[in-house]
Design an enzyme around this catalytic site. Structure first.
Site, PDB file in Angstrom:
ATOM      1  N   HIS A 406      33.800  37.922  39.000  1.00  0.00           N
ATOM      2  CA  HIS A 406      33.802  38.016  40.462  1.00  0.00           C
ATOM      3  C   HIS A 406      34.554  36.850  41.112  1.00  0.00           C
ATOM      4  O   HIS A 406      34.867  36.903  42.310  1.00  0.00           O
ATOM      5  CB  HIS A 406      32.354  38.053  40.968  1.00  0.00           C
ATOM      6  CG  HIS A 406      32.177  38.869  42.202  1.00  0.00           C
ATOM      7  ND1 HIS A 406      33.213  39.200  43.047  1.00  0.00           N
ATOM      8  CD2 HIS A 406      31.074  39.446  42.749  1.00  0.00           C
ATOM      9  CE1 HIS A 406      32.758  39.923  44.052  1.00  0.00           C
ATOM     10  NE2 HIS A 406      31.462  40.095  43.899  1.00  0.00           N
ATOM     11  N   ASP A 410      37.357  41.090  43.375  1.00  0.00           N
ATOM     12  CA  ASP A 410      36.374  41.462  44.399  1.00  0.00           C
ATOM     13  C   ASP A 410      35.723  42.784  44.043  1.00  0.00           C
ATOM     14  O   ASP A 410      36.258  43.578  43.255  1.00  0.00           O
ATOM     15  CB  ASP A 410      37.044  41.571  45.771  1.00  0.00           C
ATOM     16  CG  ASP A 410      37.588  40.238  46.260  1.00  0.00           C
ATOM     17  OD1 ASP A 410      37.004  39.199  45.866  1.00  0.00           O
ATOM     18  OD2 ASP A 410      38.569  40.231  47.017  1.00  0.00           O
TER      19      ASP A 410
END
Length: 435
Positions: A406, A410
């Site tokens: 992450h 995204d």
């Protein structure tokens, strides 16, 4: 003249390995370039070849020892005759530890106390065929644990050597044969006193086995991935109807033309490569404070091997045909079973595909293979009720899982990527028209 056998270069950044198994014994003749020992590194097993022809006179290290690149592990005498061997300090120490009374116990039984019949069986095997004399520590333990005669088992390892799986399979066959030989009549119930004795004196066994270097490396790297990456997993499911129908329609023609079977993995590799063009972050990685984007797709394919899971790399998959992908994966699978994969084969992947479905997995959260930023998990195909055009119908469905870093990817990008893969699998025509 005695020539030293040195540990060869094991690959970039690899400075040492573990001597997993001696393939030749002191006193045996060896040919030039013939493998005399097997080394286990962080990633692969490497055979050590003899630099010259002659007789192996000394083993300077023992199985299980860690050896550095360039270190001498054995000596070969070019002028000696077979049968002439010199005891090494390691062998002498092992002999004195195993048999302090000098009773002539065989090396294959080092450190074990055996019943006479079991000792005779393994001792006989130690003087038999080559694939029996080179029992690895794990195989020796299995022989003692399952009470089988190794001389009666056909080895499936490299050059016919015995593996632990061979021993276990032989033990299972032995048990099945014994059960079939019993009469169908029910056995007499044991007396209550005997039942009580069996209950109170039941054995609880433990076995401690040192982790292989490969397993240690896998454990370390996976934990590093959890500690370093901000891992998250997103899921989707995919209707496999179109792919299954395409395989059924073209599998015979495909195999006749290309000499390889058309599998599911070819579709998924192509789908992942196509999706990476729309979502390039999935194929990128973080190096320091920079993000490295790539216009090529080198996909690591998780393959099951006797010593654990390995991930050879299919390079430039974005430019390969279905046949080229399937042939490359099949070759890697064959070499993984034979233990002949090299470090270069498993270095440099940019994305990983892991198919837990072949083992029956319904759903999982795969762990990223550093320094990569994403991994796709495939799972088993099973018919489930789904709604199509307002009707509940049965469809062959598969769950997909995309674990991603992450820090770089995204949630929107991860979901978009997985949807692109789903669309390409449910409509394989997209793979042909680059849509």
């Amino acid at each position: 003249m005695a020539i030293e056998v040195q540990v060869p270069t094991l690959g970039e950044s690899i400075t040492e390995g573990t001597l997993a198994q001696w393939l030749k014994k002191p006193g045996e003749a060896v040919a030039a370039d013939e493998a005399i020992a097997s080394l286990e590194t962080d990633k692969v097993s490497v055979e050590v070849p003899a630099p010259v022809a002659g007789v192996l006179t000394e083993q300077l290290v023992s199985e299980g020892d860690t050896v550095a690149v360039g270190a001498a592990i054995a000596r070969i005498d070019e002028n000696a005759t077979a049968g002439a061997a010199t005891a090494t300090p390691a062998q002498a120490a092992a002999a004195s530890t195993t048999n302090p009374a000098g009773a002539g116990e065989t090396p294959a039984l080092r450190g074990a106390e055996l019943a006479p019949e079991r000792a005779a069986a393994v001792s006989e095997a130690s003087s038999g065929d080559d694939h029996i004399t080179t029992l690895s520590p794990a195989v020796r333990r299995a022989v003692l644990e399952y009470h089988v005669d190794p001389s009666t088992i056909r080895g499936t390892g490299k050059d016919g050597r015995l593996t632990k799986d061979d021993v276990i399979a032989a033990a299972q066959n032995k048990t099945a044969t014994a059960l079939e030989a019993k009469t169908p009549s029910a056995p007499a119930a044991p007396a209550p006193a005997a039942q009580s004795k069996a209950t109170t004196t039941g054995e609880r066994k433990e076995e401690r086995v040192k982790m292989t270097r490969l397993r240690q490396t896998v454990a370390r790297r996976l934990k590093e991935a959890q500690n370093t990456a901000a891992m998250l997993t997103t899921f989707n499911d995919v209707d496999m109807t179109a792919v299954i129908e395409a395989r059924a329609r073209y599998k015979d023609l495909f195999e006749k033309k290309h000499g390889i079977r058309l599998g599911f993995m070819g579709f998924f590799v192509k789908a992942c490569a196509l999706a990476a063009r729309d979502v390039p972050a999935v194929n990128a990685s973080i190096e320091g404070d920079e993000i490295v984007y790539r216009d090529y797709f080198d996909v690591s394919i998780a393959v099951s091997a006797p010593k654990g899971l390995v991930v050879p790399v299919v390079r430039n998959a974005q430019a390969m045909s279905f046949a080229e992908i399937e042939k490359t994966i099949a070759e890697y699978g064959k070499r993984a079973k034979e233990g002949t994969l090299t470090v270069d084969d498993m270095t440099g992947g940019t994305f990983t595909i892991s198919n837990g479905g072949v083992f029956g997995s319904l759903l999982s959260t795969p762990i990223i293979n550093p320094p990569q930023s994403a991994v796709l998990g495939m799972h088993r195909i099973e018919e489930r009720p789904v709604v199509k055009d307002g009707q509940i119908v049965a469809r062959p469905m598969m769950y997909l899982a995309l674990s991603y870093d992450h820090r770089l990817i995204d949630g929107r990008e991860a979901v978009t990527y997985l949807v692109r893969v789903k669309e390409a699998i449910e409509d394989p025509t997209r793979l042909l028209i680059d849509l």
